[in-house]
Design a protein around this motif. Structure first.
Motif, PDB file in Angstrom:
ATOM      1  N   GLU A 138       8.982  -1.495  -3.145  1.00  0.00           N
ATOM      2  CA  GLU A 138       9.295  -2.789  -3.779  1.00  0.00           C
ATOM      3  C   GLU A 138      10.040  -2.595  -5.091  1.00  0.00           C
ATOM      4  O   GLU A 138       9.514  -2.025  -6.044  1.00  0.00           O
ATOM      5  CB  GLU A 138       7.989  -3.573  -4.015  1.00  0.00           C
ATOM      6  CG  GLU A 138       8.234  -4.984  -4.497  1.00  0.00           C
ATOM      7  CD  GLU A 138       7.170  -5.977  -4.038  1.00  0.00           C
ATOM      8  OE1 GLU A 138       6.173  -5.568  -3.410  1.00  0.00           O
ATOM      9  OE2 GLU A 138       7.347  -7.175  -4.311  1.00  0.00           O
ATOM     10  N   LEU A 154       8.551  -8.021  -1.513  1.00  0.00           N
ATOM     11  CA  LEU A 154       7.761  -7.757  -0.310  1.00  0.00           C
ATOM     12  C   LEU A 154       6.454  -8.531  -0.384  1.00  0.00           C
ATOM     13  O   LEU A 154       5.833  -8.586  -1.434  1.00  0.00           O
ATOM     14  CB  LEU A 154       7.410  -6.273  -0.199  1.00  0.00           C
ATOM     15  CG  LEU A 154       8.528  -5.254  -0.258  1.00  0.00           C
ATOM     16  CD1 LEU A 154       7.942  -3.863  -0.106  1.00  0.00           C
ATOM     17  CD2 LEU A 154       9.560  -5.513   0.821  1.00  0.00           C
ATOM     18  N   GLY A 192       3.431  -9.815   2.835  1.00  0.00           N
ATOM     19  CA  GLY A 192       3.254 -10.002   4.276  1.00  0.00           C
ATOM     20  C   GLY A 192       3.370  -8.629   4.916  1.00  0.00           C
ATOM     21  O   GLY A 192       4.413  -7.978   4.815  1.00  0.00           O
ATOM     22  N   THR A 193       2.278  -8.166   5.501  1.00  0.00           N
ATOM     23  CA  THR A 193       2.192  -6.768   5.943  1.00  0.00           C
ATOM     24  C   THR A 193       1.524  -6.675   7.298  1.00  0.00           C
ATOM     25  O   THR A 193       0.604  -7.433   7.600  1.00  0.00           O
ATOM     26  CB  THR A 193       1.342  -5.965   4.929  1.00  0.00           C
ATOM     27  OG1 THR A 193       1.923  -6.119   3.638  1.00  0.00           O
ATOM     28  CG2 THR A 193       1.262  -4.489   5.293  1.00  0.00           C
ATOM     29  N   GLU A 204       2.400 -16.212   2.280  1.00  0.00           N
ATOM     30  CA  GLU A 204       2.228 -15.195   1.235  1.00  0.00           C
ATOM     31  C   GLU A 204       3.592 -14.771   0.683  1.00  0.00           C
ATOM     32  O   GLU A 204       3.773 -14.596  -0.521  1.00  0.00           O
ATOM     33  CB  GLU A 204       1.593 -13.980   1.928  1.00  0.00           C
ATOM     34  CG  GLU A 204       0.487 -13.314   1.217  1.00  0.00           C
ATOM     35  CD  GLU A 204       0.007 -12.115   2.051  1.00  0.00           C
ATOM     36  OE1 GLU A 204      -0.513 -12.328   3.159  1.00  0.00           O
ATOM     37  OE2 GLU A 204       0.174 -10.986   1.583  1.00  0.00           O
ATOM     38  N   HIS A 246       6.712  -4.685   6.438  1.00  0.00           N
ATOM     39  CA  HIS A 246       6.566  -5.769   5.465  1.00  0.00           C
ATOM     40  C   HIS A 246       7.594  -6.854   5.728  1.00  0.00           C
ATOM     41  O   HIS A 246       8.722  -6.553   6.147  1.00  0.00           O
ATOM     42  CB  HIS A 246       6.854  -5.270   4.049  1.00  0.00           C
ATOM     43  CG  HIS A 246       5.824  -4.362   3.474  1.00  0.00           C
ATOM     44  ND1 HIS A 246       4.502  -4.709   3.356  1.00  0.00           N
ATOM     45  CD2 HIS A 246       5.930  -3.115   2.961  1.00  0.00           C
ATOM     46  CE1 HIS A 246       3.842  -3.719   2.793  1.00  0.00           C
ATOM     47  NE2 HIS A 246       4.688  -2.735   2.554  1.00  0.00           N
ATOM     48  N   ALA A 292       3.762 -11.123  -5.768  1.00  0.00           N
ATOM     49  CA  ALA A 292       3.537 -10.052  -4.789  1.00  0.00           C
ATOM     50  C   ALA A 292       2.388  -9.144  -5.207  1.00  0.00           C
ATOM     51  O   ALA A 292       1.736  -8.532  -4.366  1.00  0.00           O
ATOM     52  CB  ALA A 292       4.811  -9.229  -4.600  1.00  0.00           C
ATOM     53  N   TYR A 343      -1.057   0.950 -12.183  1.00  0.00           N
ATOM     54  CA  TYR A 343      -0.837   0.533 -10.791  1.00  0.00           C
ATOM     55  C   TYR A 343      -0.344  -0.920 -10.788  1.00  0.00           C
ATOM     56  O   TYR A 343      -0.862  -1.767 -11.523  1.00  0.00           O
ATOM     57  CB  TYR A 343      -2.142   0.645  -9.999  1.00  0.00           C
ATOM     58  CG  TYR A 343      -2.163  -0.236  -8.776  1.00  0.00           C
ATOM     59  CD1 TYR A 343      -1.383   0.063  -7.667  1.00  0.00           C
ATOM     60  CD2 TYR A 343      -2.920  -1.410  -8.752  1.00  0.00           C
ATOM     61  CE1 TYR A 343      -1.370  -0.768  -6.555  1.00  0.00           C
ATOM     62  CE2 TYR A 343      -2.915  -2.240  -7.652  1.00  0.00           C
ATOM     63  CZ  TYR A 343      -2.137  -1.920  -6.556  1.00  0.00           C
ATOM     64  OH  TYR A 343      -2.115  -2.757  -5.475  1.00  0.00           O
ATOM     65  N   ARG A 378       1.795   2.048  -3.761  1.00  0.00           N
ATOM     66  CA  ARG A 378       1.688   3.262  -2.957  1.00  0.00           C
ATOM     67  C   ARG A 378       1.680   4.443  -3.926  1.00  0.00           C
ATOM     68  O   ARG A 378       2.456   5.401  -3.812  1.00  0.00           O
ATOM     69  CB  ARG A 378       2.833   3.386  -1.927  1.00  0.00           C
ATOM     70  CG  ARG A 378       3.248   2.085  -1.270  1.00  0.00           C
ATOM     71  CD  ARG A 378       2.097   1.442  -0.476  1.00  0.00           C
ATOM     72  NE  ARG A 378       2.111  -0.018  -0.568  1.00  0.00           N
ATOM     73  CZ  ARG A 378       2.810  -0.848   0.186  1.00  0.00           C
ATOM     74  NH1 ARG A 378       3.575  -0.375   1.133  1.00  0.00           N
ATOM     75  NH2 ARG A 378       2.731  -2.151   0.005  1.00  0.00           N
ATOM     76  N   ALA A 382      -4.467   0.696  -3.779  1.00  0.00           N
ATOM     77  CA  ALA A 382      -3.807  -0.166  -2.788  1.00  0.00           C
ATOM     78  C   ALA A 382      -4.371  -1.568  -2.919  1.00  0.00           C
ATOM     79  O   ALA A 382      -5.567  -1.741  -3.178  1.00  0.00           O
ATOM     80  CB  ALA A 382      -4.041   0.348  -1.376  1.00  0.00           C
ATOM     81  N   GLY A 383      -3.499  -2.554  -2.733  1.00  0.00           N
ATOM     82  CA  GLY A 383      -3.942  -3.941  -2.837  1.00  0.00           C
ATOM     83  C   GLY A 383      -3.341  -4.793  -1.740  1.00  0.00           C
ATOM     84  O   GLY A 383      -2.413  -4.373  -1.039  1.00  0.00           O
ATOM     85  N   GLY A 404      -2.331  -9.018  -0.624  1.00  0.00           N
ATOM     86  CA  GLY A 404      -2.193 -10.433  -0.963  1.00  0.00           C
ATOM     87  C   GLY A 404      -3.190 -11.243  -0.146  1.00  0.00           C
ATOM     88  O   GLY A 404      -3.259 -11.120   1.077  1.00  0.00           O
ATOM     89  N   GLU A 433      -5.725  -3.074   6.108  1.00  0.00           N
ATOM     90  CA  GLU A 433      -4.373  -3.050   5.522  1.00  0.00           C
ATOM     91  C   GLU A 433      -4.334  -2.166   4.273  1.00  0.00           C
ATOM     92  O   GLU A 433      -3.388  -1.403   4.061  1.00  0.00           O
ATOM     93  CB  GLU A 433      -3.946  -4.480   5.172  1.00  0.00           C
ATOM     94  CG  GLU A 433      -2.524  -4.569   4.655  1.00  0.00           C
ATOM     95  CD  GLU A 433      -2.103  -6.005   4.374  1.00  0.00           C
ATOM     96  OE1 GLU A 433      -2.343  -6.889   5.230  1.00  0.00           O
ATOM     97  OE2 GLU A 433      -1.528  -6.242   3.297  1.00  0.00           O
ATOM     98  N   LYS A 437      -2.067   1.198   3.404  1.00  0.00           N
ATOM     99  CA  LYS A 437      -1.239   1.337   2.188  1.00  0.00           C
ATOM    100  C   LYS A 437      -1.608   2.580   1.386  1.00  0.00           C
ATOM    101  O   LYS A 437      -0.845   3.019   0.526  1.00  0.00           O
ATOM    102  CB  LYS A 437      -1.371   0.077   1.328  1.00  0.00           C
ATOM    103  CG  LYS A 437      -0.630  -1.122   1.933  1.00  0.00           C
ATOM    104  CD  LYS A 437      -0.961  -2.381   1.177  1.00  0.00           C
ATOM    105  CE  LYS A 437      -0.078  -3.541   1.627  1.00  0.00           C
ATOM    106  NZ  LYS A 437      -0.561  -4.818   1.087  1.00  0.00           N
TER     107      LYS A 437
HETATM  108  C1  LIG Z   1      -0.301  -4.712  -3.612  1.00  0.00           C
HETATM  109  C2  LIG Z   1       0.346  -3.923  -2.762  1.00  0.00           C
HETATM  110  O1  LIG Z   1       1.380  -4.340  -1.985  1.00  0.00           O
HETATM  111  C3  LIG Z   1       1.891  -5.654  -2.117  1.00  0.00           C
HETATM  112  C4  LIG Z   1       1.209  -6.569  -1.201  1.00  0.00           C
HETATM  113  C5  LIG Z   1       1.708  -6.826   0.060  1.00  0.00           C
HETATM  114  C6  LIG Z   1       0.932  -7.668   1.040  1.00  0.00           C
HETATM  115  O2  LIG Z   1      -0.193  -8.077   0.724  1.00  0.00           O
HETATM  116  O3  LIG Z   1       1.412  -7.957   2.142  1.00  0.00           O
HETATM  117  C7  LIG Z   1       2.926  -6.288   0.469  1.00  0.00           C
HETATM  118  C8  LIG Z   1       3.700  -5.586  -0.390  1.00  0.00           C
HETATM  119  C9  LIG Z   1       3.381  -5.533  -1.828  1.00  0.00           C
HETATM  120  O4  LIG Z   1       4.023  -6.575  -2.503  1.00  0.00           O
HETATM  121  C10 LIG Z   1       0.020  -2.478  -2.642  1.00  0.00           C
HETATM  122  O5  LIG Z   1       0.702  -1.770  -1.897  1.00  0.00           O
HETATM  123  O6  LIG Z   1      -0.915  -2.017  -3.311  1.00  0.00           O
END
Ligand SMILES: C=C(O[C@@H]1C=C(C(=O)O)C=C[C@H]1O)C(=O)O
Length: 457
Positions: free
Chosen positions: A256, A271, A273-274, A302, A337, A366, A390, A410, A425-426, A428, A441, A445
């Motif tokens: 991103e 980005l 949506g995953t 999202e 994504h 995001a 982070y 990442r 890792a997080g 949305g 998810e 990540k």
């Molecule tokens: C927060 C993270 O990623 C974000 C969250 C996303 C999602 O929830 O779909 C996708 C890409 C990033 O904007 C992460 O990788 O830690």
């Protein structure tokens, strides 16, 4: 874990900005950029040059910048961390003596930067750790297609003149693998994290906010000290379409791009949506999954929040903007994504640098949520981890203000003890999110960094 600055080797190089420590007058920097023999079109050609274990890196598809040594470090604190860093950078440039024989983005004076996610106003603020660092390396090597260059920076021009011979004379410590890696829960255990997500969903359903991004951490302990160059080479080769970065112990490969500003053109890759990509998934299955992602109303919602937040933040600085009507699907080895490339023309009257733009864009929906303040408050209230840098901006800025800033995703923070690493890792979260699916998810990540450490085959 702290982001304690390393002392810079050449005095007086450790200038601090912000209200708590007035910046001492920096010595003028002497900066020289020269073309060098073209580096090979190899994904790791730049990171393979790094001589020691404190690398500065911003590389994608074999192009970019690597740096080493510390000619100057500008630390900043609290909510003013971006503005203070920018002011200190400008003051440094006003006094710099520059000879740039290449004149491309990334030549001449360059500072690599990393900034904390939170502005320090919350409970996590410890008052000692900088929330922003700009580092001007002693040496930068860059590559852009057929052109490669070297820049040397010194307060007193004590360095060799840049050039292929000077580069060839650089002594490189051997890169070592971290050996065996053990992973453990961070401040919030993996099995407890779905409850945090469920709390987020509840608060959204109660109408307090529309979206919140919640993150978790995993602690890695390695057999031998982590040499960031080991990690960087793997990320640069394995995640070539991402921006592989390393600044002051923050390393990763982010897909991103918060903002690139180059000669009046502004770009942001948003980005949100995953969908996970299972190991060994065939191309046909991946395309089916991609189509599913592109139709998912939860993911599209999202994504929409994230794109809107970026467009709104850029608007005051731009004379025109193109926001795509629909996202495309970005394929990465571990996940796919929804992605949108927002482009805009910078309004020259604003004189906004890439760092100013990054500050205005951060935190986008995001990585934080919508509305921003409610989402940030909820993160502080329920997430339970210290995000540190982070999900904050990481990248570089040049003398004319142009530069590139990614979002530190990442990613991992290397500890003061070089055998301890925090991976992040997080996800949305919106009203329709399923906590167990978000946990899966987040695992996907975490793959790039755990793989880069050697913990996954
Ligand atoms: C927060 C993270 O990623 C974000 C969250 C996303 C999602 O929830 O779909 C996708 C890409 C990033 O904007 C992460 O990788 O830690």
């Amino acid at each position: 874990m702290s982001a304690t600055p390393h002392p810079a080797p050449v005095p007086p190089s450790g200038a601090s900005t912000g209200s708590r420590a007035p910046a001492p007058e920096p010595q003028p920097l002497v900066v020289r950029t020269t073309r060098i023999d073209p580096l090979p079109a190899d994904l790791t050609a730049l990171v393979d040059l790094l001589p020691d274990t404190r690398p500065l890196t911003w590389v994608r598809r074999g192009d970019g910048l690597v740096g080493w040594g510390e000619a100057l470090r500008l630390d900043s604190f609290g909510p003013g961390r971006f503005a203070d860093a920018e002011a200190a950078w400008r003051a440094t440039l006003d006094r710099a003596v520059v000879r740039d024989e290449v004149r491309l983005p990334g030549t001449g004076p360059v500072a690599f930067g990393t900034f904390a996610f939170d502005d320090g106003a919350g409970d996590h603020f410890d008052g000692a750790r900088p929330e922003g660092s700009l580092i001007v390396p002693r040496v930068v090597v860059g590559r852009r297609g057929d052109v490669s260059w070297m820049t040397t920076v010194s307060p007193a021009d004590q360095l060799d003149a840049p050039g292929s011979e000077a580069l060839a004379r650089t002594v490189r410590e051997t890169v070592t693998s971290p050996g065996r890696v053990r992973f453990a829960d961070g401040a919030v255990a993996a099995r407890d994290w779905p409850a945090v997500v469920a709390e987020g969903v509840e608060r959204i359903q109660a109408g307090e906010l529309d979206k919140v991004v919640l993150a978790r951490e995993v602690l890695a302990t390695t057999e031998r000290p982590v040499d960031p160059r080991w990690v960087l080479a793997r990320l640069a080769a394995g995640y070539a379409s991402c921006w592989t970065f390393s600044v002051a112990g923050m390393v990763g490969a982010t897909p991103e791009l918060l903002v690139r500003s180059e000669k009046g053109l502004v770009t942001s890759r948003v980005l949100a949506g995953t969908i996970r990509r299972e190991p060994g998934m065939s191309d046909d299955d991946a395309l089916l999954h991609a189509a599913q992602l592109a139709r998912s109303s939860k993911d599209l919602e999202e994504h929409e929040y994230a794109v809107r937040s970026v467009a709104r933040a850029l608007e005051p600085f731009c004379s025109s903007m193109n926001v795509p009507d629909a996202p495309f699907v970005l394929h990465l080895p571990n996940v796919m994504h929804l992605a949108s490339d927002v482009t805009a023309v910078l309004d020259p009257a604003t004189h906004a640098s890439s760092l100013t733009l990054a500050a205005a864009l951060h935190p986008s929906a995001a990585v934080c949520g919508t509305p921003t303040t409610a989402a940030r408050d909820l993160i502080r209230e329920i997430e339970g981890i210290d995000r540190s840098r982070y999900a904050g901006p990481v990248g570089w800025v040049g003398a004319d203000g142009d530069g590139e800033w990614g979002i530190a995703l990442r990613s991992a923070e290397l500890g003061e003890d070089p055998r301890h690493v925090r991976l992040f890792a997080g996800c949305g979260i919106v009203a329709a999110s399923d906590p167990q699916a978000e946990l899966a998810e987040s695992e996907a990540k975490l793959v790039p960094m755990s793989w880069a450490l050697g913990g996954l085959s």
